[in-house]
Design a protein around this motif. Structure first.
Motif, PDB file in Angstrom:
ATOM      1  N   SER A 131     -13.319  54.566  13.634  1.00 14.36           N
ATOM      2  CA  SER A 131     -14.573  54.844  14.332  1.00 14.36           C
ATOM      3  C   SER A 131     -15.703  55.074  13.336  1.00 14.36           C
ATOM      4  O   SER A 131     -15.484  55.384  12.153  1.00 14.36           O
ATOM      5  N   GLU A 132     -16.925  54.930  13.826  1.00 13.39           N
ATOM      6  CA  GLU A 132     -18.087  55.143  12.976  1.00 13.39           C
ATOM      7  C   GLU A 132     -18.134  56.578  12.484  1.00 13.39           C
ATOM      8  O   GLU A 132     -18.505  56.857  11.335  1.00 13.39           O
ATOM      9  N   GLU A 133     -17.734  57.520  13.343  1.00 13.29           N
ATOM     10  CA  GLU A 133     -17.813  58.939  13.004  1.00 13.29           C
ATOM     11  C   GLU A 133     -16.687  59.381  12.062  1.00 13.29           C
ATOM     12  O   GLU A 133     -16.864  60.281  11.257  1.00 13.29           O
ATOM     13  N   ILE A 135     -13.806  61.165  12.679  1.00 15.45           N
ATOM     14  CA  ILE A 135     -13.642  62.613  12.820  1.00 15.45           C
ATOM     15  C   ILE A 135     -12.235  63.005  13.280  1.00 15.45           C
ATOM     16  O   ILE A 135     -11.922  64.191  13.362  1.00 15.45           O
ATOM     17  N   GLU A 207     -13.030  65.796  20.539  1.00 19.89           N
ATOM     18  CA  GLU A 207     -14.122  65.044  19.961  1.00 19.89           C
ATOM     19  C   GLU A 207     -14.393  63.797  20.810  1.00 19.89           C
ATOM     20  O   GLU A 207     -13.524  63.330  21.552  1.00 19.89           O
ATOM     21  N   ILE A 209     -15.647  59.789  20.424  1.00 23.91           N
ATOM     22  CA  ILE A 209     -15.922  58.684  19.505  1.00 23.91           C
ATOM     23  C   ILE A 209     -16.392  57.481  20.319  1.00 23.91           C
ATOM     24  O   ILE A 209     -16.010  57.304  21.475  1.00 23.91           O
TER      25      ILE A 209
END
Length: 467
Positions: A131-133, A135, A207, A209
């Motif tokens: 994912s871009e994050e 996390i 979280e 995403i």
């Protein structure tokens, strides 16, 4: 025997990025018509239809599906509904895939869950976060995705994925290798994923995403996991390879027995490649050969025979007999089929120019169809030591091509019905599994996180000990 689950992979490599297309819908009458058509075709052509379930059970499921149809059903709901037949038929070669339109939408416009997961049979872990994050820590246990418990997600998918009898390793292999695609087909496309997970320290977290298209996922994979990406790209380029490990041992990797896949994807021909590689093994006087069939979903039975006659020391039988559905279509599993001609029937003699050294075989749940048959012969004649997991498919009776391919008239769902039954050995009571390895070493979450190959490492240790 050919198999088409690889088509899902092919679709995964050509995605662009758009979101949330409108879904096609169907009336209850249209769905019921498709169910009735599929029922008629299965009864008419499928030789293993009543092997694992009785006629009454098959009929009860059909009636339940017809009576439980909603007034309005979406294309994805229709696919999930009709996939229920996989659980009652329990045949790994019966393919039920979404309509052409759904596939085209998936191919062109789909964003996916950007995680690589591993389901070990009890728990689901995130192995890589694309994912871009970024996390979700690698190794985290996934508790739920968009409010659905991961145990329920796995159960829903595994129930409808192709499998033979009581075999669980093949659908689990499919789930672990094609999870993002099947998650889309079962839960439809969304813009974001709410993930509840426990990190490696046991702390619970939640979280969100964003969904990503394949090109973005590929870019993040290359950036964050370069070693895996290198290995991933290497696998895509090599179909049949021989690697000399040292003076005494070598590993022969065979990714497919299918002539079409080998030629199109790897520009290789099975027979010339195997002949050349085994000639090299004999020339080098290699004492121990490791044959890696992991993830090899089969192909042409004649190619399996071509390999076996070059490594078997004595005559062998691959298939005891072949049958197909009798036109009278008896509802009894025993009387339903009649004998017919098939390839590689009867006792086969080994080649004079063959490899007679020690052999290990690496297998897993993805060792399916022809790979499972080859492994069954190796086990039955004690030719080598099999290491890994239970093979996919059945070590007793399975079915394959020629296939009856149909398109359901209303939903356009594609169904491929195998028409030829392969009897490998008599069914023994309740044994309905693939070939069991001599040494069981399943792939663990820790192996994937640490980029380890425990099964291969075991074999190399045994070779070293026996020097």
């Amino acid at each position: 025997m050919k198999y088409t689950i690889l088509s899902v992979y092919i679709l995964l490599v050509t995605l662009n990025c758009q979101f949330l297309l409108a879904q096609e819908t169907y009336t209850s009458t249209e769905i019921q018509e498709d169910i009735a058509f599929m029922e008629e075709q299965l009864i008419r052509f499928h030789p293993n239809l009543y092997l694992y379930s009785k006629y009454d059970e098959f009929n009860a499921l059909t009636n339940e599906l017809k009576s439980g149809v909603n007034d309005i059903t979406t294309d994805i709901e229709a696919y999930r509904l009709l996939s229920s037949y996989s659980e009652i038929i329990r045949d790994g070669h019966t393919s039920i895939t979404p309509s052409k339109d759904v596939f085209e939408n998936f191919q062109i416009d789909t964003a996916l869950l950007p995680l690589r997961i591993h389901w070990d049979g009890e728990l689901m872990h995130s192995i890589m976060d694309y994912s871009e994050e970024r996390i979700i820590p690698d190794g985290s246990q996934l508790i739920s995705i968009n409010g659905v418990n991961t145990e329920d997600i796995a159960a829903n998918m595994l129930t409808s994925l192709q499998h033979d009898g009581d075999n669980t390793t093949y659908p689990r292999w499919i789930l672990n290798n094609f999870f993002t695609a099947y998650f889309y087909f079962y839960y439809r496309e969304v813009e974001e994923f709410n993930i509840v997970y426990k990190d490696v320290n046991g702390k619970s977290n939640a979280e969100t995403i964003q969904a990503l298209c394949k090109s973005d996922i590929s870019n993040y994979r290359k950036q964050r996991y370069p070693e895996f990406s290198k290995h991933y790209q290497s696998e895509k380029k090599s179909g049949i390879t021989l690697k000399q490990l040292d003076r005494e041992s070598a590993i022969l990797t065979i990714r497919s027995f299918d002539n079409g896949i080998l030629l199109k994807s790897y520009r290789q021909r099975f027979r010339s490649s195997i002949r050349r590689q085994l000639k090299e093994v004999r020339k080098n006087e290699t004492e121990t050969l490791i044959v890696d069939l992991r993830g090899n979903q089969g192909g042409h039975l004649t190619n399996g025979h071509f390999l076996l006659k070059r490594i078997m020391p004595h005559p062998y039988v691959m298939v005891q007999c072949f049958t197909k559905v009798n036109k009278k279509c008896s509802h009894s599993a025993n009387a339903r089929n009649k004998p017919t001609y098939g390839p590689i029937l009867g006792l086969k003699k080994p080649n004079k120019k063959r490899y007679d050294g020690k052999v290990y075989f690496l297998v897993d749940g993805g060792s399916f169809s022809c790979s499972g048959i080859v492994t069954h012969v190796i086990k039955n004649y004690s030719r080598g030591i099999i290491v890994g997991e239970e093979t996919g498919g059945s070590a007793y009776s399975l079915v394959g091509s020629p296939n009856k391919k149909i398109v359901l008239p209303n939903t356009g769902i594609n169904v491929s019905i195998p028409r030829l039954q392969f009897i490998l050995q008599d069914l023994r009571g309740t044994e309905k599994s693939g070939t069991q390895p001599d040494v069981m070493i399943p792939v663990s979450t820790e192996d994937l996180l640490n980029n380890q190959d425990s099964a291969l490492e075991y074999i190399l240790e045994q070779i070293e000990l026996n020097k």
